[in-house]
Design a protein around this motif. Structure first.
Motif, PDB file in Angstrom:
ATOM      1  N   GLU A  56      -7.057   2.436  -3.189  1.00  0.00           N
ATOM      2  CA  GLU A  56      -7.275   3.162  -4.440  1.00  0.00           C
ATOM      3  C   GLU A  56      -6.002   3.754  -5.031  1.00  0.00           C
ATOM      4  O   GLU A  56      -5.874   3.856  -6.253  1.00  0.00           O
ATOM      5  N   HIS A  57      -5.059   4.157  -4.175  1.00  0.00           N
ATOM      6  CA  HIS A  57      -3.895   4.882  -4.676  1.00  0.00           C
ATOM      7  C   HIS A  57      -2.556   4.199  -4.433  1.00  0.00           C
ATOM      8  O   HIS A  57      -1.598   4.463  -5.154  1.00  0.00           O
ATOM      9  N   VAL A  58      -2.477   3.362  -3.410  1.00  0.00           N
ATOM     10  CA  VAL A  58      -1.187   2.771  -3.060  1.00  0.00           C
ATOM     11  C   VAL A  58      -1.015   1.383  -3.682  1.00  0.00           C
ATOM     12  O   VAL A  58      -0.014   1.116  -4.348  1.00  0.00           O
ATOM     13  N   LEU A  59      -1.970   0.489  -3.477  1.00  0.00           N
ATOM     14  CA  LEU A  59      -1.841  -0.865  -4.013  1.00  0.00           C
ATOM     15  C   LEU A  59      -1.630  -0.897  -5.525  1.00  0.00           C
ATOM     16  O   LEU A  59      -0.780  -1.654  -6.021  1.00  0.00           O
ATOM     17  N   PRO A  60      -2.366  -0.085  -6.299  1.00  0.00           N
ATOM     18  CA  PRO A  60      -2.128  -0.125  -7.759  1.00  0.00           C
ATOM     19  C   PRO A  60      -0.717   0.335  -8.149  1.00  0.00           C
ATOM     20  O   PRO A  60      -0.242   0.028  -9.234  1.00  0.00           O
ATOM     21  N   ASN A  61      -0.051   1.085  -7.263  1.00  0.00           N
ATOM     22  CA  ASN A  61       1.294   1.597  -7.552  1.00  0.00           C
ATOM     23  C   ASN A  61       2.350   0.934  -6.681  1.00  0.00           C
ATOM     24  O   ASN A  61       3.473   1.449  -6.571  1.00  0.00           O
ATOM     25  N   LEU A  62       2.026  -0.192  -6.091  1.00  0.00           N
ATOM     26  CA  LEU A  62       2.902  -0.805  -5.097  1.00  0.00           C
ATOM     27  C   LEU A  62       4.316  -1.040  -5.626  1.00  0.00           C
ATOM     28  O   LEU A  62       5.310  -0.745  -4.960  1.00  0.00           O
ATOM     29  N   SER A  63       4.422  -1.559  -6.826  1.00  0.00           N
ATOM     30  CA  SER A  63       5.737  -1.929  -7.373  1.00  0.00           C
ATOM     31  C   SER A  63       6.568  -0.725  -7.795  1.00  0.00           C
ATOM     32  O   SER A  63       7.776  -0.841  -8.006  1.00  0.00           O
ATOM     33  N   THR A  64       5.936   0.449  -7.903  1.00  0.00           N
ATOM     34  CA  THR A  64       6.672   1.638  -8.363  1.00  0.00           C
ATOM     35  C   THR A  64       6.899   2.648  -7.244  1.00  0.00           C
ATOM     36  O   THR A  64       7.401   3.748  -7.501  1.00  0.00           O
ATOM     37  N   LEU A  65       6.542   2.298  -6.013  1.00  0.00           N
ATOM     38  CA  LEU A  65       6.744   3.226  -4.893  1.00  0.00           C
ATOM     39  C   LEU A  65       8.231   3.498  -4.694  1.00  0.00           C
ATOM     40  O   LEU A  65       9.054   2.576  -4.719  1.00  0.00           O
ATOM     41  N   THR A  66       8.566   4.747  -4.479  1.00  0.00           N
ATOM     42  CA  THR A  66       9.949   5.147  -4.219  1.00  0.00           C
ATOM     43  C   THR A  66      10.162   5.252  -2.723  1.00  0.00           C
ATOM     44  O   THR A  66       9.509   6.053  -2.050  1.00  0.00           O
ATOM     45  N   SER A  67      11.068   4.443  -2.216  1.00  0.00           N
ATOM     46  CA  SER A  67      11.311   4.429  -0.774  1.00  0.00           C
ATOM     47  C   SER A  67      12.077   5.666  -0.336  1.00  0.00           C
ATOM     48  O   SER A  67      13.050   6.050  -0.973  1.00  0.00           O
ATOM     49  N   PRO A  68      11.658   6.317   0.771  1.00  0.00           N
ATOM     50  CA  PRO A  68      12.404   7.472   1.273  1.00  0.00           C
ATOM     51  C   PRO A  68      13.717   7.081   1.937  1.00  0.00           C
ATOM     52  O   PRO A  68      14.568   7.915   2.174  1.00  0.00           O
ATOM     53  N   VAL A  69      13.872   5.799   2.251  1.00  0.00           N
ATOM     54  CA  VAL A  69      15.098   5.302   2.883  1.00  0.00           C
ATOM     55  C   VAL A  69      15.543   4.054   2.118  1.00  0.00           C
ATOM     56  O   VAL A  69      14.755   3.136   1.916  1.00  0.00           O
ATOM     57  N   ALA A  70      16.803   4.028   1.746  1.00  0.00           N
ATOM     58  CA  ALA A  70      17.297   2.961   0.870  1.00  0.00           C
ATOM     59  C   ALA A  70      17.092   1.570   1.463  1.00  0.00           C
ATOM     60  O   ALA A  70      16.753   0.624   0.761  1.00  0.00           O
ATOM     61  N   GLU A  71      17.283   1.426   2.778  1.00  0.00           N
ATOM     62  CA  GLU A  71      17.223   0.098   3.400  1.00  0.00           C
ATOM     63  C   GLU A  71      15.791  -0.414   3.595  1.00  0.00           C
ATOM     64  O   GLU A  71      15.585  -1.571   3.939  1.00  0.00           O
ATOM     65  N   LEU A  72      14.826   0.436   3.397  1.00  0.00           N
ATOM     66  CA  LEU A  72      13.440   0.079   3.696  1.00  0.00           C
ATOM     67  C   LEU A  72      12.806  -0.717   2.561  1.00  0.00           C
ATOM     68  O   LEU A  72      12.841  -0.308   1.400  1.00  0.00           O
ATOM     69  N   ASP A  73      12.200  -1.869   2.895  1.00  0.00           N
ATOM     70  CA  ASP A  73      11.393  -2.621   1.928  1.00  0.00           C
ATOM     71  C   ASP A  73      10.036  -1.932   1.878  1.00  0.00           C
ATOM     72  O   ASP A  73       9.142  -2.223   2.660  1.00  0.00           O
ATOM     73  N   ILE A  74       9.903  -0.992   0.977  1.00  0.00           N
ATOM     74  CA  ILE A  74       8.732  -0.114   0.966  1.00  0.00           C
ATOM     75  C   ILE A  74       7.443  -0.884   0.713  1.00  0.00           C
ATOM     76  O   ILE A  74       6.395  -0.573   1.282  1.00  0.00           O
ATOM     77  N   GLN A  75       7.499  -1.919  -0.142  1.00  0.00           N
ATOM     78  CA  GLN A  75       6.280  -2.676  -0.417  1.00  0.00           C
ATOM     79  C   GLN A  75       5.783  -3.399   0.829  1.00  0.00           C
ATOM     80  O   GLN A  75       4.594  -3.355   1.151  1.00  0.00           O
ATOM     81  N   LEU A  76       6.688  -4.051   1.530  1.00  0.00           N
ATOM     82  CA  LEU A  76       6.287  -4.769   2.738  1.00  0.00           C
ATOM     83  C   LEU A  76       5.829  -3.796   3.819  1.00  0.00           C
ATOM     84  O   LEU A  76       4.878  -4.064   4.550  1.00  0.00           O
ATOM     85  N   GLU A  77       6.497  -2.650   3.912  1.00  0.00           N
ATOM     86  CA  GLU A  77       6.115  -1.644   4.907  1.00  0.00           C
ATOM     87  C   GLU A  77       4.672  -1.193   4.686  1.00  0.00           C
ATOM     88  O   GLU A  77       3.862  -1.100   5.618  1.00  0.00           O
ATOM     89  N   VAL A  78       4.340  -0.910   3.453  1.00  0.00           N
ATOM     90  CA  VAL A  78       2.990  -0.468   3.100  1.00  0.00           C
ATOM     91  C   VAL A  78       1.962  -1.564   3.395  1.00  0.00           C
ATOM     92  O   VAL A  78       0.888  -1.298   3.947  1.00  0.00           O
ATOM     93  N   LEU A  79       2.284  -2.786   3.039  1.00  0.00           N
ATOM     94  CA  LEU A  79       1.347  -3.888   3.253  1.00  0.00           C
ATOM     95  C   LEU A  79       1.118  -4.152   4.744  1.00  0.00           C
ATOM     96  O   LEU A  79       0.017  -4.505   5.164  1.00  0.00           O
ATOM     97  N   LYS A  80       2.153  -3.978   5.547  1.00  0.00           N
ATOM     98  CA  LYS A  80       1.991  -4.144   6.990  1.00  0.00           C
ATOM     99  C   LYS A  80       1.074  -3.071   7.568  1.00  0.00           C
ATOM    100  O   LYS A  80       0.225  -3.351   8.425  1.00  0.00           O
ATOM    101  N   LEU A  81       1.253  -1.839   7.113  1.00  0.00           N
ATOM    102  CA  LEU A  81       0.394  -0.757   7.588  1.00  0.00           C
ATOM    103  C   LEU A  81      -1.068  -1.024   7.223  1.00  0.00           C
ATOM    104  O   LEU A  81      -1.974  -0.838   8.038  1.00  0.00           O
ATOM    105  N   LEU A  82      -1.288  -1.470   5.993  1.00  0.00           N
ATOM    106  CA  LEU A  82      -2.649  -1.783   5.548  1.00  0.00           C
ATOM    107  C   LEU A  82      -3.244  -2.901   6.405  1.00  0.00           C
ATOM    108  O   LEU A  82      -4.407  -2.827   6.825  1.00  0.00           O
ATOM    109  N   ALA A  83      -2.447  -3.929   6.677  1.00  0.00           N
ATOM    110  CA  ALA A  83      -2.940  -5.051   7.485  1.00  0.00           C
ATOM    111  C   ALA A  83      -3.321  -4.587   8.888  1.00  0.00           C
ATOM    112  O   ALA A  83      -4.361  -4.987   9.422  1.00  0.00           O
ATOM    113  N   GLU A  84      -2.507  -3.737   9.489  1.00  0.00           N
ATOM    114  CA  GLU A  84      -2.806  -3.282  10.844  1.00  0.00           C
ATOM    115  C   GLU A  84      -4.031  -2.378  10.898  1.00  0.00           C
ATOM    116  O   GLU A  84      -4.736  -2.339  11.901  1.00  0.00           O
ATOM    117  N   MET A  85      -4.284  -1.650   9.835  1.00  0.00           N
ATOM    118  CA  MET A  85      -5.448  -0.755   9.807  1.00  0.00           C
ATOM    119  C   MET A  85      -6.753  -1.483   9.514  1.00  0.00           C
ATOM    120  O   MET A  85      -7.825  -1.049   9.942  1.00  0.00           O
TER     121      MET A  85
END
Length: 527
Positions: free
Chosen positions: A265-294
């Motif tokens: 409801e809140h993350v996927l619709p904003n996936l492309s605009t997420l601001t990563s807390p760490v520059a090196e992190l691929d925030i979109q892939l990180e989020v999608l991996k967490l969703l897949a594992e859950m």
């Protein structure tokens, strides 16, 4: 006038010989207490003599403890170590809390040997009275200076799990959980991770009910009642941290529903605009991996159809249409779309897991035009997939042992896992009606066997033939070894690598409690 070495030994002799009449020699003990005002040799002797007779002079208890504390703060590190070593001998009765509080404050030392001595002393009094010792530790965690708080939390995270069951009784563990909940009302991200490590290891919380309580703690920290601000790196960081802490707790009996719902409801619709807390992190892939594992642990979902639709829409975004063809059948000059396999694996897996709960979604809930478009995308992706799988099989054929450990071949092994998984899931969706029966193991999860790629040539089943691989879902992994495969069209990506993301504890502010809300504290000695 300062006491001399000779006087200290003489008074020690008086007390040692007094036996049952010790209490009659108060002046001799007072002279030993005065030794803390002498030179280095006198102080070292006093550090040893004061605790030896401490219990025999209750009327001088405060003076004795204060004298020992003066030695714990001496400029001479050897005197401090000696005084700290003897501190547990003062930990009797009602003094246990005070000694634990003192030792906790002494954790702020920068001298390694002294720091280790404080740790040894704390463990020693833990074995005398665990609950009283914890009282002193938590007192400093809640009220002490930042450096003391930080090191006290790390002490709990590293040492509690080493204590035996006769020390960490059920009553003691319940006390730890109660006090930790108080601390969690005001924590930094790093503190939250450490405290979750503490409570997750408690034996009293290993039941289904206990795990559910831990999930409730994480849900409260994650603030799932509030909409996500994708532009706020603190908010994104908090969600990532909380989700990672919750992941190992999920099971068939402890559901991930609230987190999966929030992501849809809140993350996927904003996936492309997420601001990563760490520059090196691929925030979109990180989020999608967490969703897949859950997703395998999601229970009954209130808005299942709407959330599946959101997930479906996002999946379609990452599955391109085939390039336009000119009249003679050749491809136009337009560039071939990039196949983002790592993203698609996560989204397909999540959609496959939630789709089991509404198997007629693609049949009855998606209009014919949209479904036709999706199948065109699936077919195009599947064709590209087969090309990659063949190339990877040829590249890895006959390679064993050290040959598979080169960076290039590691990339190909991971790529083969990803492409095999996608292949299996796509074939399920091509069934009429779509099937959700196949089982795959997410590519970044550790393989149970030592060799990820066996010496023998992989079978057709492993390489993505028509049947589904018969793999067991492995336990949730430690999130410290992830690999990303995102090849550009027509070649393998050489940029794959591991990236460990840890919250650095640098973000503060926010919602006034919980993550990054804690203000700094500065106090003087409160012994």
């Amino acid at each position: 006038m300062a006491v001399t070495i000779e006087e200290l030994y003489r008074n020690y002799g008086i007390l040692a010989d007094a036996k049952e009449n010790l209490s009659q020699h108060k002046d001799a003990y007072q002279a030993i207490l005065d030794g803390v005002r002498g030179g280095p040799k006198e102080k070292r002797l006093a550090a040893q003599f004061i605790p030896k007779f401490f219990s025999s002079f209750p009327e001088l208890a405060d003076a004795a403890i204060n004298a020992q504390l003066d030695l714990c703060e001496d400029e001479d590190v050897s005197i401090r170590r000696q005084a700290i070593k003897e501190l547990p001998r003062f930990a009797t009765g009602e003094n246990i809390f005070r000694v634990a509080d003192i030792l906790t404050q002494l954790l702020q030392t920068d001298d390694t040997a002294e720091f280790n001595q404080v740790n040894v002393a704390l463990i020693s009094i833990f074995k005398m009275d665990a609950k009283g010792t914890l009282g002193g530790l938590f007192s400093q965690i809640l009220q002490g200076e930042d450096i003391v708080r930080e090191r006290a939390i790390k002490f709990l995270a590293n040492k509690l799990k080493t204590l035996p069951e006769d020390v960490m009784t059920k009553e003691v563990e319940e006390y730890v959980f109660t006090e930790t909940k108080k601390v969690l009302e005001d924590v930094t991200g790093e503190e939250f991770v450490l405290l979750m490590r503490v409570v997750s290891a408690l034996r009293v919380l290993q039941s289904v009910n206990g795990r559910q309580q831990l999930v409730e703690l994480v849900v409260e920290q994650a603030d799932l009642e509030q909409a996500l601000n994708p532009a706020d790196p603190d908010a994104v960081d908090r969600l990532l941290q909380c989700t990672r802490q919750a992941l190992p707790l999920f099971s068939k009996n402890v559901h991930s529903t609230r987190f999966v719902t929030y992501f849809c409801e809140h993350v996927l619709p904003n996936l492309s605009t997420l601001t990563s807390p760490v520059a090196e992190l691929d925030i979109q892939l990180e989020v999608l991996k967490l969703l897949a594992e859950m997703s395998p642990f999601c229970g009954d979902m209130e808005k299942l159809e709407a959330n599946l639709s959101t997930l479906f829409t996002k999946l379609v975004e990452f599955m391109p249409l085939p390039p336009d063809e000119v009249e003679n059948g050749e491809n136009s000059a337009s560039e071939e779309p990039k196949l983002q396999f790592s993203y698609v694996e996560c989204l397909l897996f999540s959609f496959h897991q939630l789709g089991k709960k509404l198997p007629d979604f693609l049949v009855d809930k998606v209009d014919a035009e949209r479904l036709k478009d999706f199948k065109i995308r699936l077919q195009y992706f599947a064709r590209g997939l087969q090309v990659y799988i063949r190339q990877l099989r040829m590249a890895l054929q006959g390679k064993t042992g050290d040959a598979l450990k080169t960076e290039e071949n590691k990339i190909k092994v991971v790529a083969l896992k990803i492409t095999n998984n996608i292949n299996v899931l796509i074939k399920d969706l091509f069934h009429n009606p779509p099937s959700y029966k196949s089982t795959v193991t997410l590519s970044w999860k550790p393989v149970q066997k030592p060799e990820a790629a066996a010496p023998k040539r992989p079978s057709g089943e492993e390489m993505g033939s028509g049947t589904s691989p018969k793999k067991q879902i492995t336990p949730l992994p430690r999130r410290d070894a992830r690999q990303i495969y995102n090849p550009p069209s027509g070649k393998y990506s050489a940029s794959i690598g591991n990236f460990t993301y840890e919250q650095r504890g640098g973000y503060r502010g926010g919602r006034g409690r919980g993550f990054w809300a804690r203000g700094s504290r500065s106090r003087g000695r409160i012994y």
